[in-house]
Scaffold this active site. Structure first.
Site, PDB file in Angstrom:
ATOM      1  N   HIS A 109       0.851  -1.189   0.000  1.00  0.00           N
ATOM      2  CA  HIS A 109       0.000   0.000   0.000  1.00  0.00           C
ATOM      3  C   HIS A 109       0.882   1.233   0.000  1.00  0.00           C
ATOM      4  CE1 HIS A 109      -1.475   3.269   2.731  1.00  0.00           C
ATOM      5  NE2 HIS A 109      -2.428   3.305   1.831  1.00  0.00           N
ATOM      6  N   ASN A 111       0.427   5.819  -0.337  1.00  0.00           N
ATOM      7  CA  ASN A 111      -0.319   7.007  -0.716  1.00  0.00           C
ATOM      8  C   ASN A 111       0.507   8.249  -0.431  1.00  0.00           C
ATOM      9  OD1 ASN A 111      -1.405   8.590   1.788  1.00  0.00           O
ATOM     10  ND2 ASN A 111      -1.791   6.438   2.283  1.00  0.00           N
ATOM     11  N   ARG A 113      -0.248  12.630  -0.461  1.00  0.00           N
ATOM     12  CA  ARG A 113      -1.387  13.535  -0.560  1.00  0.00           C
ATOM     13  C   ARG A 113      -1.015  14.939  -0.074  1.00  0.00           C
ATOM     14  NH1 ARG A 113      -1.652   9.948   3.493  1.00  0.00           N
ATOM     15  NH2 ARG A 113      -1.857  10.758   5.612  1.00  0.00           N
TER      16      ARG A 113
END
Length: 308
Positions: A109, A111, A113
């Site tokens: 995983h 991410n 942002r």
């Protein structure tokens, strides 16, 4: 002079990151291709979600870009930041989860942002966040060391203190409190980060985003052809249940997306296609399955470990 946040630059980087990650994963899979789904959000913004299913290596992979905006933040965002209440906001990010076919290949995983509130005001509130973490089923020490050393190298130019700090935050965040166990072997995780100013904080975000493929792809390449049978497959499906539990019970990103009226299909793309739960199951002592719990789901300074 302090540089102001540059939303177009962040957006451009995130779109290119989505492109490069999808290209690398398609190349490693060899046959699977991402299909793209563009969407719009009623209150403002939208995104493009890319999904790969039933590939030669990846059973399901999702790599999503979103850029959404609104006039009122959901409770998940203002609970710890009451000063954000009533302010306009924008959030941009790339989020991905990769579920492999072979149980010897870990799920991964990542991410990255950017969030900004009151962008047109005299003192906009902004920060970066993100990271990546690894969830093995049948762990291999050299893979864990490689993963963490790549993470460490990514943030090293920004200060020696960041890797141990971000690793600790990752270990604490990706922990299933109701199970009393970590989701995997961790990696990096940071949020509300703006302490280096915009330019250097943005550079840190890019360093983390760009490190994901070098961290993950060599592990996939080494393990994707490892032999396995029904026993390993069933354990993989069982452990995927922990992944589902974390994302639906504890993950702040999932909660923010749902509370802010995000696109449900894109928010829940992280869930695996197949999973199982077995009542009060425990691995046989001394088994390969027990080794995951005994060796890998324990706090360890992987980056400092010597390879034998």
């Amino acid at each position: 002079m302090v540089s102001a946040p540059d939303l177009p630059a962040v957006r451009s980087y995130l779109l290119s990151l989505q492109d490069s990650i999808c290209a690398a994963l398609e190349a490693e899979d060899g046959s699977g291709k991402f299909r793209e789904d563009e969407w719009q959000r009623a209150e403002g913004g939208g995104g493009r979600t890319r999904i790969l299913t039933e590939g030669a290596v990846f059973e399901k992979g999702g790599v999503a870009f979103s850029h959404v905006r609104g006039s009122k933040l959901p409770p998940s965002a203002t609970a710890h930041r009451p000063e954000l209440a009533g302010k306009t906001w924008e959030a941009l990010g790339v989020s991905l989860v990769i579920h492999p076919c072979n149980p010897h290949v870990p799920t991964s995983h990542a991410n990255v942002r950017f969030f900004i509130a009151d962008a047109d005001g005299p003192n906009p509130i902004w920060w970066f966040g993100g990271g990546f973490d690894l969830t093995p089923y049948y762990g291999v020490e050299e893979d864990c060391v490689h993963w963490h050393r790549t993470a460490q190298a990514a943030v090293a130019p920004f200060g020696d203190a960041l890797y141990p700090r971000f690793k600790r935050t990752c270990d604490e965040y990706f922990f299933l409190k109701h199970r009393g166990e970590p989701r995997g072997i961790g990696g990096l995780f940071f949020d509300d980060f703006n302490e280096l100013g915009f330019e250097k904080s943005f550079a840190l975000l890019r360093a983390v985003g760009d490190a994901y493929v070098p961290a993950y792809r060599p592990i996939v390449a080494k393990r994707k052809a490892a032999p396995y049978g029904e026993r390993e497959r069933q354990f993989q499906l069982y452990r995927r249940g922990r992944y589902v539990e974390f994302n639906l019970v504890w993950d702040r990103g999932t909660l923010f997306g749902l509370q802010s009226g995000g696109r449900t299909e894109s928010i829940l793309m992280s869930l695996p296609p197949l999973v199982r739960w077995d009542y009060d199951w425990k691995p046989e002592p001394g088994s390969p399955e027990a080794r995951l719990y005994d060796v890998f789901l324990k706090p360890r300074d992987w980056a400092a470990e010597a390879l034998t």
